[in-house]
Write an enzyme that holds these catalytic residues in place. Structure first.
Site, PDB file in Angstrom:
ATOM      1  N   GLY A  17       0.782  -1.218   0.000  1.00  0.00           N
ATOM      2  CA  GLY A  17       0.000   0.000   0.000  1.00  0.00           C
ATOM      3  C   GLY A  17       0.818   1.274   0.000  1.00  0.00           C
ATOM      4  O   GLY A  17       1.834   1.398  -0.694  1.00  0.00           O
ATOM      5  N   ILE A  18       0.381   2.244   0.799  1.00  0.00           N
ATOM      6  CA  ILE A  18       1.017   3.554   0.837  1.00  0.00           C
ATOM      7  C   ILE A  18       2.468   3.445   1.294  1.00  0.00           C
ATOM      8  O   ILE A  18       3.352   4.109   0.741  1.00  0.00           O
ATOM      9  CB  ILE A  18       0.217   4.498   1.755  1.00  0.00           C
ATOM     10  CG1 ILE A  18      -1.120   4.855   1.086  1.00  0.00           C
ATOM     11  CG2 ILE A  18       1.007   5.762   2.067  1.00  0.00           C
ATOM     12  CD1 ILE A  18      -2.069   5.635   1.972  1.00  0.00           C
ATOM     13  N   LEU A  66       5.089  -3.634  15.713  1.00  0.00           N
ATOM     14  CA  LEU A  66       4.891  -2.314  16.298  1.00  0.00           C
ATOM     15  C   LEU A  66       4.013  -2.327  17.545  1.00  0.00           C
ATOM     16  O   LEU A  66       3.904  -1.304  18.227  1.00  0.00           O
ATOM     17  CB  LEU A  66       4.295  -1.363  15.258  1.00  0.00           C
ATOM     18  CG  LEU A  66       5.248  -0.959  14.122  1.00  0.00           C
ATOM     19  CD1 LEU A  66       4.478  -0.225  13.026  1.00  0.00           C
ATOM     20  CD2 LEU A  66       6.385  -0.093  14.636  1.00  0.00           C
ATOM     21  N   TYR A 163     -11.780   3.820  15.099  1.00  0.00           N
ATOM     22  CA  TYR A 163     -10.619   4.113  14.252  1.00  0.00           C
ATOM     23  C   TYR A 163     -10.484   5.622  14.045  1.00  0.00           C
ATOM     24  O   TYR A 163      -9.376   6.181  14.178  1.00  0.00           O
ATOM     25  CB  TYR A 163     -10.786   3.401  12.905  1.00  0.00           C
ATOM     26  CG  TYR A 163      -9.823   3.855  11.841  1.00  0.00           C
ATOM     27  CD1 TYR A 163      -8.500   3.426  11.839  1.00  0.00           C
ATOM     28  CD2 TYR A 163     -10.239   4.717  10.820  1.00  0.00           C
ATOM     29  CE1 TYR A 163      -7.621   3.851  10.846  1.00  0.00           C
ATOM     30  CE2 TYR A 163      -9.371   5.138   9.838  1.00  0.00           C
ATOM     31  CZ  TYR A 163      -8.058   4.700   9.857  1.00  0.00           C
ATOM     32  OH  TYR A 163      -7.192   5.132   8.880  1.00  0.00           O
ATOM     33  N   THR A 200      -5.389   0.606  -1.452  1.00  0.00           N
ATOM     34  CA  THR A 200      -4.562  -0.126  -0.487  1.00  0.00           C
ATOM     35  C   THR A 200      -5.352  -1.319   0.035  1.00  0.00           C
ATOM     36  O   THR A 200      -6.515  -1.534  -0.334  1.00  0.00           O
ATOM     37  CB  THR A 200      -4.157   0.766   0.705  1.00  0.00           C
ATOM     38  OG1 THR A 200      -5.320   1.019   1.512  1.00  0.00           O
ATOM     39  CG2 THR A 200      -3.578   2.093   0.217  1.00  0.00           C
TER      40      THR A 200
END
Length: 257
Positions: A17-18, A66, A163, A200
């Site tokens: 994706g990005i 992460l 979100y 994405t």
């Protein structure tokens, strides 16, 4: 972009994706790009693409979950040992679960907080610490914020309210970091980049590929390409030292979210 040649960049969630698009773009301008990922094979495959292999820069993968603070700290230790510096940190990692506020799964909420907020804050703290420790006073932090950091999305996508809440928090945190940097008389700059719907894996992950959602008509929108988002990021990097971009909002022409 000449001043970024040979400089070191970190891009979180670089495997698709990005994030992958940003990596491909930065190596074209001679940057050494560290791609943070849990999918080493995917970033390795990107680094072997002809356009990337023949670029003046290079892409190196570092494995990192992460959601684990210790792994983030180890990643920055490895960046320091291997490259000796960090000039650009792009906090791209983010995820959204279909988890409404009244009926959502709290495990999903915590997962979004861990990735979208906590990991971003820890990476930012570690990046600034590394930059200042090496006397780099013209570094750049960029948060991939998104449209969800500016307004709630379509009323038919109520599962993304939590979100959106994490992204609104990132918007406030970005300004907080900016103020703290200025209190230190630092010229390290921080910006956010807010793309709308892009091509994405985000929507597929949100919809869980189960075919039961009809949140909006995808065909009515010519979504942004990852290259469009990367080009907007270059606009931030091209600004002269006396200019600080706070946010760039870039949407498809036919956006209806």
């Amino acid at each position: 972009m000449e001043r970024w040649y040979g400089k070191v960049a970190l891009v979180t969630e670089a495997s698709a994706g990005i994030g992958a698009g940003i990596c491909r773009t930065l190596v074209q301008y001679g940057m050494v790009v560290v791609g943070c990922t849990r999918s080493m094979d995917k970033v390795g495959a990107i680094s072997e693409e002809d356009a990337v292999k023949t670029s003046p820069g290079k892409l190196v993968a570092i494995k990192c979950d992460l959601t684990q603070e210790s792994e983030i700290e180890s990643m920055f230790d490895e960046i320091l040992r291997t490259f000796g510096r960090l000039d650009l940190c792009v906090n791209n990692a983010g995820l959204g679960h279909d988890s409404p506020l009244l009926t959502g799964n709290t495990t999903d909420w915590r997962n979004m907080l861990d990735v979208n907020v906590m990991a971003l804050c820890i990476c930012t703290q570690e990046a600034v610490k590394l930059m200042r420790g090496k006397g780099i006073d013209d570094g750049q932090i960029i948060h991939i914020l998104g449209l969800a950091g500016h307004r709630l999305l379509s009323s038919e996508m109520m599962g993304l309210h939590f979100y959106c809440g994490t992204k609104f928090m990132v918007k406030a945190l970005t300004e907080g970091v900016r103020r703290e940097l200025k209190s230190l008389n630092s010229r390290i700059r921080i910006s956010s980049l807010s793309p709308g719907l892009a091509e994405t894996e985000f929507i597929d992950r949100y919809l869980k590929n189960d075919g039961t959602h009809n949140a909006f008509n995808f065909k009515s929108i010519q979504a942004l390409r990852t290259e469009d988002v990367a080009d907007s990021l270059l606009r931030i990097l091209r600004t002269p030292p006396h200019v600080e971009v706070h946010d760039i909002l870039v949407l498809p022409v036919n956006n209806n979210l």
